[in-house]
Design an enzyme around this catalytic site. Sequence first.
Site, PDB file in Angstrom:
ATOM      1  N   ASN A 179      77.208 -40.648 -18.728  1.00 34.71           N
ATOM      2  CA  ASN A 179      77.749 -41.304 -17.531  1.00 34.71           C
ATOM      3  C   ASN A 179      78.561 -40.294 -16.749  1.00 34.71           C
ATOM      4  OD1 ASN A 179      80.533 -41.329 -18.547  1.00 34.71           O
ATOM      5  ND2 ASN A 179      79.687 -42.742 -20.056  1.00 34.71           N
TER       6      ASN A 179
ATOM      7  N   ASP B 119      78.075 -47.527 -23.661  1.00 38.06           N
ATOM      8  CA  ASP B 119      77.879 -48.887 -24.164  1.00 38.06           C
ATOM      9  C   ASP B 119      76.565 -49.014 -24.933  1.00 38.06           C
ATOM     10  OD1 ASP B 119      80.270 -49.977 -23.298  1.00 38.06           O
ATOM     11  OD2 ASP B 119      79.523 -50.179 -21.251  1.00 38.06           O
TER      12      ASP B 119
ATOM     13  N   LYS C 214      60.353 -33.053 -28.215  1.00 35.40           N
ATOM     14  CA  LYS C 214      60.512 -33.330 -26.785  1.00 35.40           C
ATOM     15  C   LYS C 214      59.456 -34.320 -26.314  1.00 35.40           C
ATOM     16  CE  LYS C 214      60.405 -31.165 -22.287  1.00 35.40           C
ATOM     17  NZ  LYS C 214      60.034 -29.993 -21.524  1.00 35.40           N
TER      18      LYS C 214
ATOM     19  N   PHE D 150      91.284 -48.689 -20.603  1.00 32.30           N
ATOM     20  CA  PHE D 150      90.991 -48.397 -19.200  1.00 32.30           C
ATOM     21  C   PHE D 150      89.844 -49.290 -18.767  1.00 32.30           C
ATOM     22  CE2 PHE D 150      93.571 -44.717 -18.095  1.00 32.30           C
ATOM     23  CZ  PHE D 150      94.142 -44.479 -19.335  1.00 32.30           C
TER      24      PHE D 150
ATOM     25  N   LYS E 219      89.786 -58.195 -20.467  1.00 33.32           N
ATOM     26  CA  LYS E 219      89.680 -57.116 -21.472  1.00 33.32           C
ATOM     27  C   LYS E 219      90.985 -56.943 -22.238  1.00 33.32           C
ATOM     28  CE  LYS E 219      86.216 -54.432 -19.211  1.00 33.32           C
ATOM     29  NZ  LYS E 219      85.904 -53.286 -18.389  1.00 33.32           N
TER      30      LYS E 219
ATOM     31  N   LYS F 225      90.554 -57.516 -26.144  1.00 37.48           N
ATOM     32  CA  LYS F 225      90.634 -56.331 -27.003  1.00 37.48           C
ATOM     33  C   LYS F 225      92.031 -56.192 -27.622  1.00 37.48           C
ATOM     34  CE  LYS F 225      87.092 -53.851 -24.359  1.00 37.48           C
ATOM     35  NZ  LYS F 225      86.351 -52.590 -24.287  1.00 37.48           N
TER      36      LYS F 225
HETATM   37  O1  C5P Z   1      83.431 -50.860 -21.466  1.00 42.62           O
HETATM   38  P1  C5P Z   1      84.724 -51.512 -21.086  1.00 42.62           P
HETATM   39  O2  C5P Z   1      84.883 -51.598 -19.598  1.00 42.62           O
HETATM   40  O3  C5P Z   1      85.021 -52.772 -21.804  1.00 42.62           O
HETATM   41  O4  C5P Z   1      85.818 -50.426 -21.527  1.00 42.62           O
HETATM   42  C1  C5P Z   1      87.162 -50.638 -21.401  1.00 42.62           C
HETATM   43  C2  C5P Z   1      87.884 -49.851 -22.437  1.00 42.62           C
HETATM   44  O5  C5P Z   1      87.226 -49.955 -23.698  1.00 42.62           O
HETATM   45  C3  C5P Z   1      88.007 -48.369 -22.168  1.00 42.62           C
HETATM   46  O6  C5P Z   1      89.316 -48.014 -22.533  1.00 42.62           O
HETATM   47  C4  C5P Z   1      86.976 -47.748 -23.083  1.00 42.62           C
HETATM   48  O7  C5P Z   1      87.372 -46.453 -23.493  1.00 42.62           O
HETATM   49  C5  C5P Z   1      86.904 -48.708 -24.247  1.00 42.62           C
HETATM   50  N1  C5P Z   1      85.584 -48.813 -24.866  1.00 42.62           N
HETATM   51  C6  C5P Z   1      85.446 -48.617 -26.229  1.00 42.62           C
HETATM   52  N2  C5P Z   1      84.233 -48.723 -26.835  1.00 42.62           N
HETATM   53  C7  C5P Z   1      83.143 -49.049 -26.122  1.00 42.62           C
HETATM   54  C8  C5P Z   1      83.276 -49.272 -24.726  1.00 42.62           C
HETATM   55  C9  C5P Z   1      84.501 -49.144 -24.143  1.00 42.62           C
HETATM   56  O8  C5P Z   1      86.449 -48.313 -26.887  1.00 42.62           O
HETATM   57  N3  C5P Z   1      81.983 -49.139 -26.717  1.00 42.62           N
END
Ligand code: C5P
Length: 402
Positions: free
Chosen positions: A213, A282, A292, A326, A340, A344
């Site tokens: 990304n 993700d 390849k 973030f 979030k 989380k």
């Molecule tokens: O993907 P999302 O917008 O939910 O991400 C928000 C936060 O979660 C970010 O701080 C990112 O670093 C974390 N994250 C994570 N593991 C993932 C996706 C996101 O820890 N698979």
Amino acid sequence: MPEKRVEKPKTLVLGVSGGIACYKAVELVRLLVRAGFGVQVVMTREAMEFVTPLTFQTISGRPVATETFSLTQESEIGHINLADQADAIIIAPATANIIGKIASGIADDLLTTVLMATRAPVLIAPSMNTHMYENPILQENLRKLARLGYHIMEPAEGYLACGYEGKGRLPEPEDIVERIHGLLKKKDLASEQLLITAGPNHEPLDPVRFIANRSSGKMGYALARQGLRRGAQVTLISGPTALAPPAGARLIPVQTAAEMRQAILKEFPKATAVLMAAAVADYRPEKFVPRKIKRGTAALTLQLRPNPDILRELGARKNGQFLVGFAAETEALVINAKKKLREKKLDLIVANDVTQEGSGFDADTNAATLLDRTGAVRRLPLMSKGELADRIYDHLLALKKK
Ligand code: C5P
């Protein structure tokens, strides 16, 4: 976009003594001026044999002080004035001679007189021939100065102008700038063990391709740098970026989300706060193709599998750690961030609208909104990522106190 200044610009006195590394002190002045410092250069007589005062004057934008007994210099600059107005004094390069003089309390020229009169912190960056550096008298002098509260930088190793290889090179100007920032900052994060993630993940498809990304890692690296300046221990787990890691951080480089997860879980128990600035992938390709993938004419379908949400896992198993997430959003910023934060189990979330100009990926600036577990929502204006990192730490400390 310049950093919004809230504090009054700091004044540094840069003492230049006579070694060949004087030419690097010119670059140091340029970097310091660019970082917003007022720089007053003081040169010793020997330094003027290497570089002219005019060079320093042009780069610093101020007349260079060279003489104690010049009537004009004393009335316009003045040694006590220099000693008083300095927020810090840096000696770069510092020769064996000037180190010996400071350690013995000799004040026989302008620079040593200013040093004798100042109460500002003093940073000494020695640079000399390896054998001079290893000389026990010099070493004893450095130990004495360190004991008296002077800040001493280690010289770098490598090729020396005198033809020797070894220790004695002036540290890189960027590293000296970093030390100065550290010297001037309050050490209010001294009891924190910060675990910071940064950058993107690379999820390999085949030996030559990966999915990634647009994260540059700049926010996470800014957090690491500001954390170090404020006295924290910093472990930086970073996906692939083009950035130089901040001096003093313990860097753990990773590629995939799975590697990042593994490193984080290992470091998590030791951390007092975790700042997840990484743009964790993700999804990853369902399978890795060991050869390849050849070009063809038919459409190619990639099967992707979701990666574990690392931060959510940390939220579920946290044990006193302060969790900062973030959220890079393109719509309904506050609603999504609040969701979030709750789901989380975060203490703080930094939300930013990546569609806004100057915000988000690869920019040096960011306009973020901080939302915390108490329900507070603070919208911040556009600022540098370094300044935003400081605001995040201010918020973290205020919330920890509650
Ligand atoms: O993907 P999302 O917008 O939910 O991400 C928000 C936060 O979660 C970010 O701080 C990112 O670093 C974390 N994250 C994570 N593991 C993932 C996706 C996101 O820890 N698979």
